[in-house]
Motif scaffolding. Structure first.
Motif, PDB file in Angstrom:
ATOM      1  N   MET A  58      60.578  21.997  39.214  1.00  0.00           N
ATOM      2  CA  MET A  58      61.126  20.690  39.486  1.00  0.00           C
ATOM      3  C   MET A  58      61.061  20.397  40.988  1.00  0.00           C
ATOM      4  SD  MET A  58      64.790  19.009  38.405  1.00  0.00           S
ATOM      5  CE  MET A  58      64.949  20.043  37.026  1.00  0.00           C
ATOM      6  N   ARG A  59      61.278  21.415  41.773  1.00  0.00           N
ATOM      7  CA  ARG A  59      61.267  21.206  43.223  1.00  0.00           C
ATOM      8  C   ARG A  59      59.947  20.614  43.697  1.00  0.00           C
ATOM      9  NH1 ARG A  59      60.889  26.525  46.259  1.00  0.00           N
ATOM     10  NH2 ARG A  59      58.825  26.260  45.429  1.00  0.00           N
ATOM     11  N   ASP A  60      58.847  21.151  43.191  1.00  0.00           N
ATOM     12  CA  ASP A  60      57.536  20.712  43.658  1.00  0.00           C
ATOM     13  C   ASP A  60      57.116  19.357  43.086  1.00  0.00           C
ATOM     14  OD1 ASP A  60      57.474  23.086  45.078  1.00  0.00           O
ATOM     15  OD2 ASP A  60      56.346  24.142  43.535  1.00  0.00           O
ATOM     16  N   GLU A  61      57.824  18.889  42.072  1.00  0.00           N
ATOM     17  CA  GLU A  61      57.495  17.615  41.438  1.00  0.00           C
ATOM     18  C   GLU A  61      58.558  16.544  41.696  1.00  0.00           C
ATOM     19  OE1 GLU A  61      55.021  18.959  37.558  1.00  0.00           O
ATOM     20  OE2 GLU A  61      57.173  19.324  37.472  1.00  0.00           O
ATOM     21  N   ILE A  62      59.401  16.777  42.687  1.00  0.00           N
ATOM     22  CA  ILE A  62      60.538  15.888  42.934  1.00  0.00           C
ATOM     23  C   ILE A  62      60.117  14.440  43.159  1.00  0.00           C
ATOM     24  CG2 ILE A  62      60.700  16.311  45.421  1.00  0.00           C
ATOM     25  CD1 ILE A  62      63.675  15.962  43.026  1.00  0.00           C
ATOM     26  N   GLN A  63      58.997  14.212  43.830  1.00  0.00           N
ATOM     27  CA  GLN A  63      58.595  12.840  44.112  1.00  0.00           C
ATOM     28  C   GLN A  63      58.256  12.073  42.830  1.00  0.00           C
ATOM     29  OE1 GLN A  63      59.074  11.501  47.196  1.00  0.00           O
ATOM     30  NE2 GLN A  63      58.828   9.625  46.018  1.00  0.00           N
ATOM     31  N   LEU A  64      57.682  12.748  41.847  1.00  0.00           N
ATOM     32  CA  LEU A  64      57.406  12.094  40.558  1.00  0.00           C
ATOM     33  C   LEU A  64      58.691  11.607  39.914  1.00  0.00           C
ATOM     34  CD1 LEU A  64      54.747  14.519  39.060  1.00  0.00           C
ATOM     35  CD2 LEU A  64      54.361  12.186  39.872  1.00  0.00           C
ATOM     36  N   TYR A  65      59.728  12.417  39.979  1.00  0.00           N
ATOM     37  CA  TYR A  65      61.023  12.003  39.431  1.00  0.00           C
ATOM     38  C   TYR A  65      61.590  10.834  40.224  1.00  0.00           C
ATOM     39  CZ  TYR A  65      60.979  16.228  36.617  1.00  0.00           C
ATOM     40  OH  TYR A  65      60.644  17.207  35.716  1.00  0.00           O
ATOM     41  N   ARG A  66      61.549  10.933  41.521  1.00  0.00           N
ATOM     42  CA  ARG A  66      62.083   9.847  42.363  1.00  0.00           C
ATOM     43  C   ARG A  66      61.322   8.552  42.137  1.00  0.00           C
ATOM     44  NH1 ARG A  66      62.884  13.528  47.774  1.00  0.00           N
ATOM     45  NH2 ARG A  66      64.875  14.431  47.136  1.00  0.00           N
ATOM     46  N   ASP A  67      60.009   8.634  41.982  1.00  0.00           N
ATOM     47  CA  ASP A  67      59.202   7.429  41.731  1.00  0.00           C
ATOM     48  C   ASP A  67      59.606   6.747  40.426  1.00  0.00           C
ATOM     49  OD1 ASP A  67      57.814   7.958  44.053  1.00  0.00           O
ATOM     50  OD2 ASP A  67      56.026   8.724  43.037  1.00  0.00           O
ATOM     51  N   ASN A  68      60.170   7.508  39.507  1.00  0.00           N
ATOM     52  CA  ASN A  68      60.599   6.976  38.212  1.00  0.00           C
ATOM     53  C   ASN A  68      62.118   6.792  38.133  1.00  0.00           C
ATOM     54  OD1 ASN A  68      58.222   6.871  36.120  1.00  0.00           O
ATOM     55  ND2 ASN A  68      57.844   8.584  37.494  1.00  0.00           N
ATOM     56  N   GLU A  69      62.755   6.798  39.291  1.00  0.00           N
ATOM     57  CA  GLU A  69      64.196   6.588  39.420  1.00  0.00           C
ATOM     58  C   GLU A  69      65.012   7.583  38.600  1.00  0.00           C
ATOM     59  OE1 GLU A  69      65.093   2.465  38.788  1.00  0.00           O
ATOM     60  OE2 GLU A  69      63.704   1.828  40.337  1.00  0.00           O
TER      61      GLU A  69
END
Length: 94
Positions: free
Chosen positions: A1-12
């Motif tokens: 999850m740490r390395d994919e945090i921006q994907l989550y943030r981009d999807n709110e």
């Protein structure tokens, strides 16, 4: 999850981790790994029990992912760590 945090943030989506460790241990662990999301202490396993994340045959919690909307509705749940692409795909279908 740490390395994919921006994907989550981009999807709110705001991820966080839950386990029974103390807040002090969480702070140390998060700093050591550079985690960009909070860790919540579930000392009595109430959260883990509520979302079906307890191991069935032995004490402890099983790694799992649950997405919960602001109203408390569970949008997605999966044992293990399926990765952002799979998680986000399931949310997009709703």
């Amino acid at each position: 999850m740490r390395d994919e945090i921006q994907l989550y943030r981009d999807n709110e989506i705001r991820p966080f981790g839950v386990n029974p460790a103390s807040p002090e241990r969480h702070a140390s662990y998060a700093a050591k790994l550079g985690l960009p999301f909070p860790l919540l202490s579930d000392h009595d396993l109430a959260i883990s029990r509520s979302y079906g994340s307890l191991k069935p045959l032995m004490p402890g919690i099983a790694r799992s992912v649950c997405l919960i909307d602001r109203d408390g509705t569970v949008l997605y749940t999966q044992a293990g760590a399926p990765g952002a692409a799979i998680i986000l795909e399931s949310v997009e279908r709703q």
